[in-house]
Design a protein around this motif. Structure first.
Motif, PDB file in Angstrom:
ATOM      1  N   LEU A  56      20.446  16.607 -27.718  1.00 28.61           N
ATOM      2  CA  LEU A  56      19.886  17.525 -26.922  1.00 28.61           C
ATOM      3  C   LEU A  56      19.943  17.152 -25.374  1.00 28.61           C
ATOM      4  O   LEU A  56      19.899  18.044 -24.431  1.00 28.61           O
ATOM      5  N   TYR A  57      19.736  15.839 -25.101  1.00 22.23           N
ATOM      6  CA  TYR A  57      19.529  15.398 -23.661  1.00 22.23           C
ATOM      7  C   TYR A  57      20.806  14.580 -23.065  1.00 22.23           C
ATOM      8  O   TYR A  57      20.647  14.129 -22.010  1.00 22.23           O
ATOM      9  N   LYS A  58      22.004  14.850 -23.924  1.00 20.14           N
ATOM     10  CA  LYS A  58      23.223  13.909 -23.454  1.00 20.14           C
ATOM     11  C   LYS A  58      23.603  14.447 -22.131  1.00 20.14           C
ATOM     12  O   LYS A  58      24.281  13.779 -21.532  1.00 20.14           O
ATOM     13  N   ASP A  59      23.458  16.035 -21.983  1.00 25.70           N
ATOM     14  CA  ASP A  59      23.758  16.358 -20.638  1.00 25.70           C
ATOM     15  C   ASP A  59      22.612  16.367 -19.498  1.00 25.70           C
ATOM     16  O   ASP A  59      22.908  16.980 -18.468  1.00 25.70           O
ATOM     17  N   LYS A  60      21.724  15.977 -19.800  1.00 24.83           N
ATOM     18  CA  LYS A  60      20.549  15.890 -19.008  1.00 24.83           C
ATOM     19  C   LYS A  60      20.407  14.539 -18.421  1.00 24.83           C
ATOM     20  O   LYS A  60      19.329  14.375 -17.643  1.00 24.83           O
TER      21      LYS A  60
END
Length: 465
Positions: free
Chosen positions: A82-86
């Protein structure tokens, strides 16, 4: 902590309707127009997600006492996706929740190396870590993001504040009861109790005890080598409430009749009735709930944290069904509370270089990310989860080994009178004194009266300094 009043068993349809646990997880929405989880996501989106200046993701180090394969690794995998791009990723490290494991964790916390977030599993340890600069005061982060703990966890969350401030997010709803072998109860013609007294419990343990030597099956295993103070938390607390070792912050309750009866019950079962392994045998043979209950060497045991092992048929093969019953009380009708409270206190290391990122993970985990650990027997404390999903996840893979009715009734359905800790004065030292004197009682060096009198004298002197 105060105990909680037991609710009756609820049908699945009722469970689905409970407002205290209504919501959604991982984007799956309920029928409500706006769920608490959606509200949480909207509010959290106001906070800028931390990123490193180099473009490399922040890698958080999360420590917990649950084996990675029992849910935490799946939690981390979900978060990382979920947070790989964040710009945030998390890695999990397991520590054993015993004295050695906690010392290892605290050594790393104090050095500022290797830990960003971690779980604390008892209120006295939480107090120690908060007061020892090993847990971050979350007040500013909570105010900044308007992430009020009472919104998601009710006013019970405030019971776990230390000196009036929040140093953790309480992530797990702890509801406890006696764990029992349903097949053994049925074979003996004994109905699973919905209420029972100490004397009834003791007599049932006698009926379930049989055999000799290596073939002996005990009625009960108290797991005393792990914690001698279970008798306060799971026996005395049913009647006396949330601070079973204290009368007030200057006096212990070690002379209280319910406390004395609780000590007497365990001592009699170990040393008189022989319906439970002695404390000496538990320590010297390094007995565990798994080695006793799941091998069929005891018909009952003290705590449902064994659920993840019940589900692990590869490591603990067995063919019986596990059920649950409330803890007994001294006399009929004496129950004032259902034992339980909040657990799995998620803390942030104040020495972490990634506090904002750690806070993002903590909020997500508490309100959205816990379903993988539910499969290991951990019920979310936040009201943002869908009750049906929680129940299904809890029994998943163990439908043949967990009795669904008593599982729901004892472990999942929230009570309306939770155990609330209110006194922490010298709690670690008071507990240590209790353990020392209880050990003397259970190994036969002193009577119940002698040991508890010494415990009270020593602990009260400490409290009154």
């Amino acid at each position: 902590m105060r105990n909680w009043k037991k609710l009756g068993a609820l049908a699945m349809a009722s469970l689905m309707a409970m407002s205290v646990m209504a919501g959604c997880q991982s984007g799956r929405k309920s029928d409500q127009a706006t769920t608490p989880a959606e509200t949480a996501k909207t509010e959290e989106s106001k906070t800028e997600t931390p990123k490193t200046g180099s473009g490399e993701p922040v890698v958080l180090r999360m420590w917990g006492g649950v084996p990675a394969e029992a849910g935490p690794q799946a939690v981390c995998d979900n978060f990382n996706q979920l947070y790989k791009d964040k710009g945030i990723q998390v890695e999990y490290e397991r520590f054993v929740n015993d004295d050695t494991g906690n010392l290892k964790l605290e050594t790393n916390l104090l050095s500022g190396d290797g830990v960003d977030l971690y779980m604390t599993y008892s209120t006295d340890t939480l107090t120690k870590r908060a007061e020892g600069n090993m847990a971050l005061d979350l007040s500013e982060l909570i105010a900044r993001d308007d992430f009020q703990l009472t919104k998601y966890f009710g006013t019970l969350a405030e019971a776990y504040y230390i000196n009036g401030n929040p140093f953790s997010i309480p992530t797990k709803l702890d509801q406890y009861g006696i764990v029992l072998n349903q097949d053994m109860f049925e074979a003996a013609g004994i109905e699973i109790p919905t209420e029972w007294t100490f004397e009834e419990f003791r007599e049932i343990a006698k009926k379930l005890t049989h055999g000799e030597g290596q073939d002996k099956v005990y009625g009960m295993f108290w797991n005393s080598q792990q914690d001698l103070t279970y008798l306060f938390t799971y026996l005395a607390a049913q009647t006396n409430g949330g601070d079973p070792m204290y009368k007030n912050d200057k006096e212990t309750s070690f002379d209280d009749p319910v406390v004395l009866k609780s000590v007497e019950l365990i001592n009699n079962m170990m040393n008189v009735d022989k319906t439970s392994p002695t404390h000496t045998d538990s320590v010297t043979q390094k007995l565990s709930q798994e080695s006793m209950f799941l091998t069929g060497k005891s018909a009952m045991t003290v705590g449902p944290w064994i659920v993840r092992s019940v589900k692990d048929q590869a490591s603990y093969p067995h063919d019986f069904k596990t059920a649950f019953a409330p803890y007994p009380v001294v006399e009929e009708g004496q129950r004032n509370y259902t034992q339980g409270g909040y657990g799995d206190h998620l803390c942030i290391n104040p020495k972490s270089q990634n506090i904002d990122a750690a806070w993002e993970f903590a909020k997500w985990y508490a309100t959205e990310g816990m379903l993988p650990v539910v499969e290991g027997g951990r019920v979310p404390a936040s009201n943002t989860y869908n009750a049906l999903e929680v129940t299904e996840a809890f029994v998943m893979g163990a439908e043949d080994y967990l009795d669904s009715e008593t599982t729901q009734k004892i472990l999942i359905t929230p009570a309306d009178n939770y155990a609330v800790p209110s006194i922490t004065n010298h709690i670690a030292e008071v507990r240590k004194i209790a353990v020392e004197e209880l050990e003397g009682i259970f190994i036969g060096k002193q009577t119940v009266e002698e040991g508890m009198k010494k415990a009270k004298t020593r602990a009260d002197a400490l409290l009154q300094k």
